[in-house]
Design an enzyme around this catalytic site. Structure first.
Site, PDB file in Angstrom:
ATOM      1  N   PHE A 158     -19.406 -41.029  -1.794  1.00  0.00           N
ATOM      2  CA  PHE A 158     -19.592 -40.655  -3.197  1.00  0.00           C
ATOM      3  C   PHE A 158     -21.084 -40.717  -3.511  1.00  0.00           C
ATOM      4  O   PHE A 158     -21.793 -41.564  -2.965  1.00  0.00           O
ATOM      5  CB  PHE A 158     -18.881 -41.654  -4.124  1.00  0.00           C
ATOM      6  CG  PHE A 158     -17.378 -41.683  -3.976  1.00  0.00           C
ATOM      7  CD1 PHE A 158     -16.774 -42.363  -2.927  1.00  0.00           C
ATOM      8  CD2 PHE A 158     -16.570 -41.047  -4.901  1.00  0.00           C
ATOM      9  CE1 PHE A 158     -15.395 -42.392  -2.787  1.00  0.00           C
ATOM     10  CE2 PHE A 158     -15.187 -41.082  -4.776  1.00  0.00           C
ATOM     11  CZ  PHE A 158     -14.603 -41.745  -3.720  1.00  0.00           C
ATOM     12  N   THR A 174     -14.786 -42.046   2.488  1.00  0.00           N
ATOM     13  CA  THR A 174     -15.282 -41.000   1.583  1.00  0.00           C
ATOM     14  C   THR A 174     -16.654 -41.408   1.067  1.00  0.00           C
ATOM     15  O   THR A 174     -16.882 -42.565   0.736  1.00  0.00           O
ATOM     16  CB  THR A 174     -14.306 -40.784   0.409  1.00  0.00           C
ATOM     17  OG1 THR A 174     -13.069 -40.322   0.932  1.00  0.00           O
ATOM     18  CG2 THR A 174     -14.828 -39.717  -0.559  1.00  0.00           C
TER      19      THR A 174
HETATM   20  O1  LIG Z   1      -8.284 -38.361  -6.369  1.00  0.00           O
HETATM   21  C1  LIG Z   1      -8.970 -39.390  -6.255  1.00  0.00           C
HETATM   22  O2  LIG Z   1      -8.501 -40.544  -6.313  1.00  0.00           O
HETATM   23  C2  LIG Z   1     -10.401 -39.246  -6.000  1.00  0.00           C
HETATM   24  O3  LIG Z   1     -11.177 -40.073  -6.388  1.00  0.00           O
HETATM   25  C3  LIG Z   1     -10.839 -38.112  -5.120  1.00  0.00           C
HETATM   26  C4  LIG Z   1     -10.554 -38.522  -3.711  1.00  0.00           C
HETATM   27  C5  LIG Z   1      -9.391 -38.093  -3.091  1.00  0.00           C
HETATM   28  C6  LIG Z   1      -9.129 -38.490  -1.778  1.00  0.00           C
HETATM   29  C7  LIG Z   1     -10.022 -39.330  -1.129  1.00  0.00           C
HETATM   30  C8  LIG Z   1     -11.160 -39.750  -1.762  1.00  0.00           C
HETATM   31  C9  LIG Z   1     -11.442 -39.345  -3.062  1.00  0.00           C
END
Ligand SMILES: O=C(O)C(=O)Cc1ccccc1
Length: 426
Positions: free
Chosen positions: A301, A299
């Site tokens: 960010f 992911t």
């Molecule tokens: O819900 C979380 O923990 C988040 O930070 C959002 C997310 C959800 C799934 C993968 C990466 C980030």
């Protein structure tokens, strides 16, 4: 989507309740924070690296904000250069406070910031405060720790609150997931980038390793429901099916919040998809480890700040822009060629409906009315705004577009690639 941490709230009306807008003296707008929650339990932020540094919510609420035009974010302002205050990002190590050093009782963990907490922090020490959406154990918290190893991570119950925490100086940065290698773009967060005036000052890419969590003693056969963030559900879809789980999937606000919800409500028929850290924090057992459909699940960010960083040319930089054109999408080819002619690689392109003008009607007396969708285009390219090629490309893009904004020019995450292992066996 359900919000487990707080009842569904209409954010706008909460802002109206919490912040009273007055005019003083010269007509300057004043945003006055009303202490709506003075009897609530103090919330503390999670501190990375240097142990727990608590900050009582009531301390924040004791001061009032006088912040002219900082709250109401304006859309579609044209920013064509990025210069200003320097911010450092992209530290390679993840240095979370070991879970065993903290209480594992959910009640002892920091409560997510909510709109009621949005009054400014008093002057604070050197520790960077990073707002994220979710509760401790969320991947966004881990991303905050990767970007800023010694930061104080501040949980927020909504993304909107994380943005406003920065705008109101409660936090110094916000961390926001924008895309995932399996689940794709997190569209809502692109819209938020446009609605608010924060600047992208960095990015981190986090390998995401999902676990299936349930209360101790619960077996897979008992499960009727799996809850998690929609991205996590979609990243594990095939594995859940392969595991033969006959469960309904339900989307909630964040992964760790799903685990916390199950623990608090003693739900023995429900599992959460969340991190191993969330399992420890909320006393859950791991029924299956590495359930993402692909081991390369990562992911991305972005980190946001009130001020842009000074772009540099001595290390790999990325720049994110958003643009629109009022005569349809025909401009897209011209914009992309402005980068292609200068050998600037694009790393991402995303389109979102134009919020104010989603449809353009074109009347043709003979055949009827064509309804064209109008878009905002988000483009990331591999160059710094300090690079003359990028400056020239944007000068050209400006010629073709009715709206152009630089969201940020920031160092690329160049940390070595470490895919997480997946149960999917691929
Ligand atoms: O819900 C979380 O923990 C988040 O930070 C959002 C997310 C959800 C799934 C993968 C990466 C980030």
């Amino acid at each position: 989507m359900h919000s487990l941490n707080s009842p569904a709230v209409d954010l706008k009306s909460l802002i109206r309740t919490t912040l009273t807008h007055n005019r003083v003296g010269s007509g300057r707008r004043v945003i006055q924070c009303v202490n709506v929650n003075s009897s609530s339990t103090p919330a503390t932020g999670v501190s990375f690296g240097s142990g727990q540094v608590g900050r009582a919510r009531y301390e924040w609420q004791s001061a009032c904000a006088i912040l002219a035009s900082k709250v109401e974010s304006q859309q579609q302002d044209t920013e064509k250069s990025a210069d200003g205050v320097s911010v450092v990002n992209g530290h390679p190590t993840l240095d979370l406070v070991p879970v065993k050093d903290r209480s594992t009782s959910p009640a002892a963990l920091p409560k997510p910031l909510s709109i009621a907490d949005l009054s400014p922090a008093p002057t604070h020490g050197a520790q960077l405060r990073v707002a994220y959406q979710g509760v401790p154990g969320a991947y966004s918290e881990a991303a905050a720790g990767k970007a800023y190893p010694n930061c104080e991570a501040i949980p927020c119950d909504q993304f909107e609150v994380a943005f406003q925490a920065v705008e109101l100086w409660i936090a110094d940065r916000a961390v926001l997931p924008v895309e995932n290698s399996l689940g794709g773009s997190i569209h809502r967060n692109y819209d938020l980038l446009l609605r608010h005036r924060l600047h992208i000052v960095g990015e981190v890419q986090l390998p995401v390793h999902h676990c299936l969590l349930a209360l101790p003693g619960v077996r897979k056969e008992y499960l009727t429901r799996v809850i998690s963030h929609p991205q996590a559900l979609s990243q594990c879809e095939h594995t859940l099916t392969k595991m033969g789980l006959n469960v309904i999937r339900e989307a909630v606000d964040d992964t760790a919040g799903a685990a916390e919800y199950i623990a608090i409500n003693d739900l023995r028929d429900t599992a959460a998809i969340a991190s191993a850290r969330a399992a420890e924090l909320y006393g859950m057992q791991i029924l299956a480890d590495g359930i993402q459909d692909d081991s390369g699940n990562v992911t991305r960010f972005v980190m946001l700040a009130r001020e842009p960083i000074i772009p540099r040319n001595d290390r790999p930089f990325k720049t994110s822009i958003v643009f629109a054109h009022d005569k349809g999408t025909s401009v897209l080819f011209k914009v992309l060629s402005a980068f292609a002619f200068r050998n600037i690689s694009l790393t991402k392109i995303e389109s979102r409906p134009h919020r104010h003008r989603p449809i353009r009607l074109v009347d043709d007396a003979n055949v009827g009315t064509a309804k064209h969708f109008e878009y905002m285009f988000y483009v990331d390219f591999e160059a710094s705004m300090a690079d003359v090629r990028a400056q020239n490309a944007l000068a050209e893009v400006q010629e073709f577009t009715s709206f152009l904004r630089v969201l940020g020019s920031y160092p690329m995450d160049m940390t070595p690639w470490t895919p997480s292992s997946s149960a999917a066996g691929d």
